[in-house]
Design a protein around this motif. Structure first.
Motif, short mmCIF file in Angstrom:
data_model
loop_
_atom_site.label_atom_id
_atom_site.label_comp_id
_atom_site.label_asym_id
_atom_site.label_seq_id
_atom_site.Cartn_x
_atom_site.Cartn_y
_atom_site.Cartn_z
N ILE A 276 0.72 -1.06 -0.01
CA ILE A 276 0.12 -0.14 0.02
C ILE A 276 0.78 1.45 -0.07
CG2 ILE A 276 -1.78 1.19 1.40
CD1 ILE A 276 -2.75 -1.18 2.25
N ASP A 277 1.91 1.17 0.91
CA ASP A 277 2.84 2.51 0.80
C ASP A 277 3.61 2.50 -0.42
OD1 ASP A 277 2.21 2.67 3.49
OD2 ASP A 277 3.83 1.65 4.25
N VAL A 278 3.86 1.46 -1.08
CA VAL A 278 4.47 1.61 -2.55
C VAL A 278 3.56 2.18 -3.41
CG1 VAL A 278 5.50 0.40 -4.56
CG2 VAL A 278 6.37 -0.09 -2.03
N ALA A 279 2.39 1.75 -3.49
CA ALA A 279 1.19 2.31 -4.34
C ALA A 279 0.97 3.76 -4.10
CB ALA A 279 -0.12 1.41 -4.27
N ARG A 280 0.95 4.11 -2.89
CA ARG A 280 0.42 5.48 -2.56
C ARG A 280 1.53 6.46 -2.94
NH1 ARG A 280 -0.65 4.69 2.48
NH2 ARG A 280 -2.87 4.44 2.13
N ALA A 281 3.07 5.88 -2.72
CA ALA A 281 4.07 6.79 -3.41
C ALA A 281 3.90 6.77 -4.77
CB ALA A 281 5.45 6.26 -2.75
N GLY A 282 3.61 5.81 -5.44
CA GLY A 282 3.45 5.86 -7.02
C GLY A 282 2.50 6.74 -7.43
N TYR B 264 0.63 12.06 -10.00
CA TYR B 264 0.06 13.29 -9.85
C TYR B 264 1.09 14.40 -10.06
CZ TYR B 264 -4.53 11.48 -8.91
OH TYR B 264 -5.85 11.10 -9.26
N ARG B 265 2.16 14.31 -9.55
CA ARG B 265 3.30 15.32 -9.69
C ARG B 265 3.77 15.42 -11.10
NH1 ARG B 265 6.13 17.94 -5.64
NH2 ARG B 265 4.25 17.41 -4.56
N ASP B 266 3.59 14.44 -11.94
CA ASP B 266 3.81 14.77 -13.26
C ASP B 266 3.13 15.48 -14.09
OD1 ASP B 266 5.92 12.69 -13.18
OD2 ASP B 266 4.72 10.92 -13.67
N ARG B 267 2.10 16.30 -13.44
CA ARG B 267 1.61 17.42 -13.97
C ARG B 267 2.26 18.68 -14.09
NH1 ARG B 267 -4.57 17.42 -10.94
NH2 ARG B 267 -5.29 15.18 -11.94
N GLU C 87 -2.76 8.25 -14.01
CA GLU C 87 -3.36 8.74 -12.85
C GLU C 87 -4.22 7.60 -12.35
OE1 GLU C 87 -4.46 12.66 -13.20
OE2 GLU C 87 -2.28 13.52 -13.28
N ARG C 88 -5.24 7.26 -13.08
CA ARG C 88 -6.35 6.28 -12.68
C ARG C 88 -5.72 5.16 -12.62
NH1 ARG C 88 -8.87 9.16 -17.08
NH2 ARG C 88 -8.31 7.58 -18.61
N GLU C 89 -4.51 4.80 -13.47
CA GLU C 89 -3.96 3.49 -13.25
C GLU C 89 -3.39 3.54 -11.60
OE1 GLU C 89 -0.10 1.02 -14.66
OE2 GLU C 89 -0.42 3.02 -15.21
N ALA C 90 -2.78 4.38 -11.28
CA ALA C 90 -2.17 4.51 -10.10
C ALA C 90 -3.31 4.72 -8.83
CB ALA C 90 -1.60 5.89 -9.76
N GLU C 91 -4.56 5.09 -9.04
CA GLU C 91 -5.50 5.12 -8.17
C GLU C 91 -5.75 3.65 -8.18
OE1 GLU C 91 -6.64 7.13 -6.14
OE2 GLU C 91 -6.11 9.08 -6.87
N TYR C 92 -6.09 2.82 -9.11
CA TYR C 92 -6.78 1.43 -9.21
C TYR C 92 -5.51 0.48 -8.52
CZ TYR C 92 -10.57 2.22 -12.23
OH TYR C 92 -11.56 2.80 -12.75
N MET C 93 -4.25 0.96 -8.64
CA MET C 93 -3.24 0.12 -7.95
C MET C 93 -3.12 0.19 -6.53
SD MET C 93 -1.58 -1.32 -10.55
CE MET C 93 -0.18 -2.01 -9.47
#
Length: 435
Positions: free
Chosen positions: A275-281, A286-289, A328-334
């Motif tokens: 979970i921590d890894v997915a949250r950091a990802g 989002y910072r890539d904006r 970003e949606r992929e990161a949320e699903y992960m």
């Protein structure tokens, strides 16, 4: 916090069979038990095997190296990208000055030397470090989970090795007694006091006991080979005869066990770190904006001219919004998947712990009945039948049957102890107690 696996100071009553087993083992003079009294030989206890495997098992060595490698990724994750050096040859054909074409710096119309340094956007390096640290922590959790699995396998295999060793001793005791009864039967048969059928029955029992002894000997050797494989040793490396394991703990609180399984179970820990890894990802995505940058300087050296300097500033334009939103949606699903895996790991750990706890409680009750009821009754029946045989009140069949029942109950008690200890090992693995 007091461990739920603490062993009480008072010893539980031990059956007479186990005392005979211990006496036989200590008095056998086996070559495996020879050595220094200060350093127990490998194989006497699962703890020694586990510590040996911690240093020698190849699979755990790989998990340990992978965890160390993950920590080495933290420093480069926050470092700046390497700068680039460009050498540009302007008018390499020398059309403007009428010279022959050349690919040598300084021999063309103009030579440009450019150094460019990429610069990630604000906060991206810190997020990269955070993601690398989360992955390193996850690698640690995966290493610990691999170790818990390996330690549980070693302890499980050692317990089976211990049970096979004790069963071998019980079979040898039974065989010795049957052979002594065979001598008595032959003597009485020679005097005409016993029918031939009784002698043949005795010899069949001896043959059956020898077959059982061969089977348990081969099983013991196979278990020793399996242990050596887990330890990274040669398949035929010698192992010492196992000593008695610690007493089974009393007063295990199911509530504390289930709480530990929900928090410190190795698989739950892996899922929680995921979970921590997915949250950091997700944060990095989002910072890539925000745009990335680059700065550079260029030295211009014309052929037969004065040098000059250029300064360059470059901005990456975050134009591809559709692909960025998809990431970003992929990161949320992960992140959602990681949270679901943690809940699934908790549910599975709770279910497996419930099964192991039920087996442990059943095993303790079975052992209590065998040790305090069936085993004393079988011993009393065997002793009474032998005494009655001496006075001629019973025949050899009654003595053989009484001895057979005693052997079966001793074997049943050993199997119940093995099942109970295997359930305890599973409980310790599920609660994260195997370190």
């Amino acid at each position: 916090m007091k461990s739920p696996f603490a062993v009480p100071s008072s010893r539980l009553p031990r059956p007479a069979a186990l005392a005979l087993v211990l006496a036989f083992t200590l008095g056998s003079g086996s070559a495996w038990t020879q050595g220094s009294s200060d350093t127990p030989a490998l194989g006497t206890s699962p703890q020694a095997l586990v510590e040996y495997a911690r240093q020698r098992n190849p699979g755990f060595a790989a998990a340990r190296a992978e965890a160390s490698a993950a920590y080495e990724r933290v420093t480069p994750a926050g470092a700046l990208p390497d700068p680039t050096l460009e050498v540009e040859l302007m008018d390499a054909t020398n059309t403007m000055n009428g010279r022959p074409a050349s690919l040598l710096p300084g021999q063309v119309g103009e030579t440009r030397y450019r150094i460019t340094q990429p610069l990630p956007g604000w906060g991206k390096r810190d997020l990269a470090v955070k993601a690398a640290e989360a992955q390193a922590t996850q690698a640690d959790a995966m290493r610990d989970a691999a170790w818990a699995e390996l330690a549980a396998k070693i302890e499980t295999l050692w317990l089976r090795y211990y049970a096979a060793d004790r069963e071998r001793v019980l079979n040898r005791e039974g065989l010795t007694l049957l052979q002594s009864l065979e001598e008595l039967a032959l003597a009485r048969y020679a005097l005409g006091l016993l029918p031939q059928q009784a002698v043949l029955r005795m010899q069949r029992e001896i043959t059956s006991q020898r077959l059982a002894l061969v089977e348990v000997e081969q099983r013991r050797k196979g278990l020793a080979t399996g242990l050596n494989g887990l330890l990274g040793r040669a398949h035929d490396a010698p192992l010492a005869a196992p000593a008695d394991p610690p007493l089974l703990p009393e007063g295990l609180a199911p509530g504390a066990l289930f709480e530990a399984a929900a928090g410190t179970n190795p698989e739950v820990q892996v899922a929680a770190n995921d979970i921590d890894v997915a949250r950091a990802g997700r944060e990095r995505t989002y910072r890539d904006r925000l745009p990335d940058f680059a700065v550079g300087v260029t030295n211009n050296r014309p052929y037969e001219g004065k040098s000059s300097w250029d300064v360059m500033f470059e901005v990456m334009i975050p134009l591809q919004q559709s692909s960025r939103r998809a990431r970003e949606r992929e990161a949320e699903y992960m992140l959602m998947a990681a949270e679901a895996r943690r809940e699934d790991a908790r549910a599975r750990a709770s279910g497996e712990l419930g099964t192991a706890w039920s087996m442990y409680a059943q095993g303790r009750e079975t052992l209590r009945l065998l040790e305090h009821t069936l085993l004393p009754q079988a011993q009393a029946t065997r002793d009474a039948s032998q005494a009655a045989l001496s006075s001629g009140k019973v025949d050899f069949d009654s003595v053989i049957e009484a001895e057979r029942q005693l052997i079966d109950i001793r074997t049943q008690r050993l199997k119940a102890e093995l099942d109970t200890r295997l359930a305890l090992t599973e409980i310790k693995k599920l609660t994260g107690d195997l370190k």
